[in-house]
Structures are given as structure tokens and as C-alpha cells.
Write a protein that holds these residues in place. Structure first.
Motif, PDB file in Angstrom:
ATOM      1  N   ASP A  66       1.241  -1.662   0.148  1.00  0.00           N
ATOM      2  CA  ASP A  66      -0.272  -0.270   0.254  1.00  0.00           C
ATOM      3  C   ASP A  66       0.979   1.079  -0.071  1.00  0.00           C
ATOM      4  O   ASP A  66       0.906   1.846   0.606  1.00  0.00           O
ATOM      5  CB  ASP A  66      -0.570   0.224   1.323  1.00  0.00           C
ATOM      6  CG  ASP A  66      -1.922   1.109   1.443  1.00  0.00           C
ATOM      7  OD1 ASP A  66      -1.924   1.541   0.146  1.00  0.00           O
ATOM      8  OD2 ASP A  66      -2.440   1.796   2.478  1.00  0.00           O
ATOM      9  N   HIS A  67       1.403   1.541  -1.109  1.00  0.00           N
ATOM     10  CA  HIS A  67       2.162   3.194  -1.065  1.00  0.00           C
ATOM     11  C   HIS A  67       1.711   3.959  -1.677  1.00  0.00           C
ATOM     12  O   HIS A  67       1.404   5.419  -1.400  1.00  0.00           O
ATOM     13  CB  HIS A  67       2.567   2.575  -2.769  1.00  0.00           C
ATOM     14  CG  HIS A  67       2.410   2.052  -3.752  1.00  0.00           C
ATOM     15  ND1 HIS A  67       2.176   1.639  -3.990  1.00  0.00           N
ATOM     16  CD2 HIS A  67       0.957   3.077  -4.898  1.00  0.00           C
ATOM     17  CE1 HIS A  67       1.345   0.977  -4.783  1.00  0.00           C
ATOM     18  NE2 HIS A  67       1.179   2.232  -5.311  1.00  0.00           N
ATOM     19  N   GLY A  68      -0.173   3.987  -0.840  1.00  0.00           N
ATOM     20  CA  GLY A  68      -0.351   5.656  -0.369  1.00  0.00           C
ATOM     21  C   GLY A  68      -1.134   6.433  -1.721  1.00  0.00           C
ATOM     22  O   GLY A  68      -1.767   7.372  -1.643  1.00  0.00           O
ATOM     23  N   PHE A  69      -1.060   5.832  -2.952  1.00  0.00           N
ATOM     24  CA  PHE A  69      -1.903   6.332  -4.774  1.00  0.00           C
ATOM     25  C   PHE A  69      -1.187   5.163  -5.252  1.00  0.00           C
ATOM     26  O   PHE A  69      -1.285   3.987  -5.293  1.00  0.00           O
ATOM     27  CB  PHE A  69      -0.442   7.612  -4.494  1.00  0.00           C
ATOM     28  CG  PHE A  69       1.185   6.794  -5.497  1.00  0.00           C
ATOM     29  CD1 PHE A  69       1.372   6.197  -6.437  1.00  0.00           C
ATOM     30  CD2 PHE A  69       1.601   6.382  -4.227  1.00  0.00           C
ATOM     31  CE1 PHE A  69       2.330   5.967  -7.142  1.00  0.00           C
ATOM     32  CE2 PHE A  69       3.208   5.912  -5.200  1.00  0.00           C
ATOM     33  CZ  PHE A  69       2.981   5.609  -6.431  1.00  0.00           C
ATOM     34  N   GLU A  70      -2.045   5.948  -6.655  1.00  0.00           N
ATOM     35  CA  GLU A  70      -2.764   4.493  -7.260  1.00  0.00           C
ATOM     36  C   GLU A  70      -1.656   5.152  -8.964  1.00  0.00           C
ATOM     37  O   GLU A  70      -2.478   5.974  -9.563  1.00  0.00           O
ATOM     38  CB  GLU A  70      -4.142   4.417  -7.306  1.00  0.00           C
ATOM     39  CG  GLU A  70      -4.300   3.908  -8.657  1.00  0.00           C
ATOM     40  CD  GLU A  70      -4.449   2.023  -8.602  1.00  0.00           C
ATOM     41  OE1 GLU A  70      -3.705   1.739  -9.561  1.00  0.00           O
ATOM     42  OE2 GLU A  70      -4.083   2.051  -7.564  1.00  0.00           O
ATOM     43  N   PRO A  71      -0.968   4.351  -9.611  1.00  0.00           N
ATOM     44  CA  PRO A  71      -0.283   5.007 -11.113  1.00  0.00           C
ATOM     45  C   PRO A  71      -0.697   4.818 -12.034  1.00  0.00           C
ATOM     46  O   PRO A  71      -0.668   5.765 -13.292  1.00  0.00           O
ATOM     47  CB  PRO A  71       1.074   4.650 -10.665  1.00  0.00           C
ATOM     48  CG  PRO A  71       1.246   2.806  -9.266  1.00  0.00           C
ATOM     49  CD  PRO A  71      -0.451   3.179  -8.629  1.00  0.00           C
ATOM     50  N   ASP A  72      -1.890   3.598 -11.186  1.00  0.00           N
ATOM     51  CA  ASP A  72      -2.932   3.264 -12.986  1.00  0.00           C
ATOM     52  C   ASP A  72      -3.327   4.150 -13.521  1.00  0.00           C
ATOM     53  O   ASP A  72      -4.213   4.452 -12.373  1.00  0.00           O
ATOM     54  CB  ASP A  72      -3.715   1.821 -13.310  1.00  0.00           C
ATOM     55  CG  ASP A  72      -2.355   0.109 -12.913  1.00  0.00           C
ATOM     56  OD1 ASP A  72      -1.255   0.668 -12.717  1.00  0.00           O
ATOM     57  OD2 ASP A  72      -2.517  -0.493 -11.992  1.00  0.00           O
ATOM     58  N   GLY A  73      -3.910   3.796 -14.684  1.00  0.00           N
ATOM     59  CA  GLY A  73      -4.373   5.154 -15.365  1.00  0.00           C
ATOM     60  C   GLY A  73      -4.218   6.785 -15.061  1.00  0.00           C
ATOM     61  O   GLY A  73      -5.183   7.169 -15.923  1.00  0.00           O
ATOM     62  N   ALA A  74      -2.935   7.030 -14.869  1.00  0.00           N
ATOM     63  CA  ALA A  74      -2.326   8.305 -14.820  1.00  0.00           C
ATOM     64  C   ALA A  74      -1.224   8.398 -15.701  1.00  0.00           C
ATOM     65  O   ALA A  74      -0.801   7.511 -16.118  1.00  0.00           O
ATOM     66  CB  ALA A  74      -1.637   8.732 -13.905  1.00  0.00           C
ATOM     67  N   VAL A  75      -0.663   9.413 -16.097  1.00  0.00           N
ATOM     68  CA  VAL A  75       0.134  10.098 -16.983  1.00  0.00           C
ATOM     69  C   VAL A  75       0.724  11.480 -16.331  1.00  0.00           C
ATOM     70  O   VAL A  75       0.256  12.109 -16.205  1.00  0.00           O
ATOM     71  CB  VAL A  75      -0.124  10.069 -18.519  1.00  0.00           C
ATOM     72  CG1 VAL A  75      -0.990  11.287 -18.840  1.00  0.00           C
ATOM     73  CG2 VAL A  75       0.690  10.087 -19.633  1.00  0.00           C
ATOM     74  N   GLU A  76       2.272  11.248 -16.618  1.00  0.00           N
ATOM     75  CA  GLU A  76       2.852  12.758 -15.914  1.00  0.00           C
ATOM     76  C   GLU A  76       3.809  13.158 -17.313  1.00  0.00           C
ATOM     77  O   GLU A  76       4.096  12.367 -17.679  1.00  0.00           O
ATOM     78  CB  GLU A  76       3.739  11.954 -14.752  1.00  0.00           C
ATOM     79  CG  GLU A  76       4.750  11.387 -14.553  1.00  0.00           C
ATOM     80  CD  GLU A  76       5.748  12.086 -15.511  1.00  0.00           C
ATOM     81  OE1 GLU A  76       6.130  13.298 -15.034  1.00  0.00           O
ATOM     82  OE2 GLU A  76       7.169  10.917 -15.183  1.00  0.00           O
ATOM     83  N   ALA A  77       3.447  14.209 -17.129  1.00  0.00           N
ATOM     84  CA  ALA A  77       5.202  15.410 -17.417  1.00  0.00           C
ATOM     85  C   ALA A  77       6.020  15.674 -16.616  1.00  0.00           C
ATOM     86  O   ALA A  77       5.027  17.037 -15.975  1.00  0.00           O
ATOM     87  CB  ALA A  77       4.313  16.361 -19.026  1.00  0.00           C
ATOM     88  N   LYS A  78       6.800  16.219 -16.748  1.00  0.00           N
ATOM     89  CA  LYS A  78       7.780  16.734 -15.691  1.00  0.00           C
ATOM     90  C   LYS A  78       8.123  17.950 -16.855  1.00  0.00           C
ATOM     91  O   LYS A  78       8.360  18.106 -17.853  1.00  0.00           O
ATOM     92  CB  LYS A  78       8.907  16.169 -15.459  1.00  0.00           C
ATOM     93  CG  LYS A  78      10.433  17.292 -14.588  1.00  0.00           C
ATOM     94  CD  LYS A  78      11.145  16.561 -14.492  1.00  0.00           C
ATOM     95  CE  LYS A  78      12.169  17.780 -13.369  1.00  0.00           C
ATOM     96  NZ  LYS A  78      13.249  16.803 -13.143  1.00  0.00           N
ATOM     97  N   LEU A  79       7.467  19.498 -15.831  1.00  0.00           N
ATOM     98  CA  LEU A  79       8.128  20.890 -16.724  1.00  0.00           C
ATOM     99  C   LEU A  79       8.729  21.405 -15.531  1.00  0.00           C
ATOM    100  O   LEU A  79       8.517  21.564 -14.647  1.00  0.00           O
ATOM    101  CB  LEU A  79       6.649  22.081 -16.783  1.00  0.00           C
ATOM    102  CG  LEU A  79       5.842  21.595 -17.738  1.00  0.00           C
ATOM    103  CD1 LEU A  79       4.704  19.734 -17.522  1.00  0.00           C
ATOM    104  CD2 LEU A  79       5.051  22.273 -17.721  1.00  0.00           C
ATOM    105  N   VAL A  80       9.877  21.890 -16.682  1.00  0.00           N
ATOM    106  CA  VAL A  80      11.387  22.819 -15.996  1.00  0.00           C
ATOM    107  C   VAL A  80      10.896  24.402 -16.897  1.00  0.00           C
ATOM    108  O   VAL A  80      10.876  24.847 -17.543  1.00  0.00           O
ATOM    109  CB  VAL A  80      12.910  22.634 -16.177  1.00  0.00           C
ATOM    110  CG1 VAL A  80      13.731  23.344 -15.761  1.00  0.00           C
ATOM    111  CG2 VAL A  80      13.253  20.971 -16.096  1.00  0.00           C
ATOM    112  N   LEU A  81      10.409  25.201 -15.268  1.00  0.00           N
ATOM    113  CA  LEU A  81       9.701  26.673 -15.268  1.00  0.00           C
ATOM    114  C   LEU A  81      11.238  27.299 -15.329  1.00  0.00           C
ATOM    115  O   LEU A  81      11.374  28.160 -15.333  1.00  0.00           O
ATOM    116  CB  LEU A  81       8.978  26.599 -14.491  1.00  0.00           C
ATOM    117  CG  LEU A  81       7.261  25.843 -14.821  1.00  0.00           C
ATOM    118  CD1 LEU A  81       6.799  25.576 -13.141  1.00  0.00           C
ATOM    119  CD2 LEU A  81       7.458  25.743 -15.680  1.00  0.00           C
ATOM    120  N   SER A  82      12.268  26.733 -14.491  1.00  0.00           N
ATOM    121  CA  SER A  82      13.218  27.800 -13.847  1.00  0.00           C
ATOM    122  C   SER A  82      14.297  27.120 -13.844  1.00  0.00           C
ATOM    123  O   SER A  82      14.162  26.200 -13.250  1.00  0.00           O
ATOM    124  CB  SER A  82      12.522  28.255 -12.938  1.00  0.00           C
ATOM    125  OG  SER A  82      14.140  29.260 -11.981  1.00  0.00           O
TER     126      SER A  82
END
Length: 296
Positions: free
Chosen positions: A100-116
Motif C-alpha cells: 500500500d503505497h498511498g497512491f494509484e499509478p494505474d490510469g495516470a500519465v505524468e509530464a515533468k516541466l522545468v519552469l526555472s
């Protein structure tokens, strides 16, 4: 297949690949072992007198049978060791993936943004850019939740603080991760809300000092009492305000430092009040999440 199935739960997956030196080393070892296993019987065969085998009472020499029995025993022993090791490794991976890692990765996609070019808070006003980005992503077909935040497991958050609480006979110190998030970020992460609500658009006002706590930090401050609506004072200045913050939500502790590490406490503030130099856009949609990647 391993990279696809473990995405979002095991850190460093972008470095998993079949590398040329490893491949050639494995091929060389296979060749050496094959050659050795073939040369030994061939060398032994050159010393065998085949004439006894052509007679009715033909039979192998005792030394040859002893060598063959020794090879068979060695093969079985090594195979047992290999199978036991593989079984233990498979069991370990299975246990980790079902933690139980406290979040659900299945069904999500992420993108990292460097703003600075700065990782830590730099005070620059990028609220309008992030707000416009999140609104446009939410408008895409099939998107359930979308948000922008500074923390994404299993990457260690950039800021960890220590809070010492002295109250009567109680003197306790707790380390906690600091995260900033827009409305929808925790929902897109699949964080489990135990009480209260997610951030709302109005929470970003300078006079709206609100905070979301993880369950262990909520117990640290309020014990078994309901933390929703209660205030926390004397927070570090890096959280963006010197005034007390009102608790609006409580989520499960998240394993930010990997599945083999214990879940840690965290405290979340609105993104516009504590913008970071880089962050993660999280999008949770219907069906296969990677189909949203081109539109994002």
C-alpha cells in the motif's frame, strides 16, 4: 514488459535498457560455457576404446559413469539453487508491487516541466501559466483529473522539514515532506482522501491560508481529534506565509522514497503560494492513459 508494468511504482525505470556491453558479455559467457561443455565430452570420447561396445558384453568404464553421475548431480544442485533464488526474487517483487503505497499509478500519465533553472522556490510568478496549462488539459476529452505539483513518487521531494512540538510533557520531532499542488493534483495522483477536500481555486488567494496534511502528520498535530477546520501555527516561513494555516483535507501517507521505504508524512500547500522551479503535470483519464500523451 517489465518497464510497462512497473511504470510509476519503481524509480529509475528510464535507465532500464538492454545495453550492448551486457549483451556481448552474456553472449561471450554462453559461448565459453557451451564450448567447455562440448570440449570435455569430446576429449573424453577420443580416449574411449569403442571395440568393447561392439561386443555383446559391452559396457562403460566405471570412471566414465562416475563423471557422468557427478555432472548430473552438479546440474541438479545448481538448478535447485537457481530456482530457489528466482522464486525468492519473484516473491519479493510481488510483495513490493502489492504494498500500500498511498497512491494509484494505474490510469495516470505524468509530464515533468522545468519552469526555472532553480529547483527550489524562487518566487517567480508563473501562476497564470500553470493555471492556463491545467485548464487546457482538463478540457481534453477523457480527462478525469489534472493538476500540477512539486512532488511525484517515487522521487524524493526536494524539501523536507523537521517540526518540533512541545506541549506539556510532550516533546516530539517529526520529519515531513513539503509539497505544493494545484487543485486536482492529488486526485490525479490517486491519493486517498481520508477527510476533508482537495484544494480549490479560491485557496490560492494570499489571505486563504489552507493546508492539506497526510494522516501521520494529522495525528502528530491533533492526535485522535478531527483536524478538519483546525489551525496550525508557527509553520516555517518557506511554506509561504507566517500566519496560521487551516486544515482542509487529510490524505493517506505516500511512499515518496520507494516501495521498500516506509510511508512518510507530508504537508501540502497551494501551488501559487509556494511555486517551485520545476514540477509535474499529472493527468488521470478514462481507459489507456498514454493515448492522452500526444494531446498533452
Amino acid at each position: 514488459m517489465f518497464v510497462t508494468q512497473a511504470a510509476g511504482t519503481i524509480t529509475g525505470l528510464h535507465r532500464v535498457a538492454i545495453e550492448t556491453p551486457v549483451t556481448f558479455t552474456a553472449a561471450a559467457l554462453i559461448g565459453i560455457v557451451t564450448l567447455f561443455c562440448a570440449v570435455l565430452p569430446a576429449w573424453q570420447a577420443t580416449r574411449v576404446d569403442f571395440s568393447p561396445f561392439l561386443r555383446p558384453t559391452a559396457g562403460a568404464r566405471p570412471s566414465a559413469w562416475r563423471l557422468r553421475r557427478a555432472l548430473v548431480v552438479t546440474q541438479i544442485a545448481l538448478s535447485c539453487v537457481l530456482l530457489i533464488g528466482a522464486g525468492l526474487l519473484g516473491r519479493t517483487v510481488s510483495v513490493l508491487l502489492h504494498e500500500d503505497h498511498g497512491f494509484e499509478p494505474d490510469g495516470a500519465v505524468e509530464a515533468k516541466l522545468v519552469l526555472s533553472d532553480r529547483t527550489l522556490p524562487d518566487g517567480a510568478d508563473r501562476g497564470s501559466f500553470v493555471r492556463d496549462l491545467v485548464e487546457r488539459v482538463r478540457a481534453l476529452p477523457g480527462v478525469q483529473h489534472a493538476g500540477f505539483g512539486s512532488n511525484l513518487p517515487p522521487r524524493t521531494p526536494p524539501i523536507t522539514i523537521a517540526i518540533r512540538l512541545i506541549d506539556g510533557n510532550r516533546d516530539e520531532t517529526r520529519f515531513m515532506k513539503v509539497g505544493s499542488a494545484t487543485p486536482g493534483h492529488l486526485r490525479a495522483l490517486g491519493a486517498r482522501f481520508l477527510a476533508g477536500r482537495d484544494f480549490e481555486e479560491g485557496d490560492g488567494r494570499p489571505d486563504a491560508s489552507v493546508v492539506i496534511l497526510s494522516e501521520s502528520i494529522a495525528r502528530f498535530y491533533f492526535r485522535d481529534e478531527n483536524p478538519i477546520g483546525r489551525s496550525i501555527s508557527r509553520l516555517p516561513a518557506m511554506l509561504g506565509t507566517g500566519s496560521a494555516r487551516r486544515v482542509v483535507g487529510v490524505v493517506r501517507d505516500i511512499k515518496y522514497e520507494g516501495l521498500d521505504a516506509p510511508a512518510g508524512g507530508a504537508i501540502y500547500v497551494p501551488w501559487v503560494q509556494r511555486p517551485m522551479g520545476s514540477g509535474y503535470l499529472l493527468v488521470r483519464g478514462n481507459g489507456e492513459p498514454m493515448r492522452l500523451a500526444p494531446e498533452i
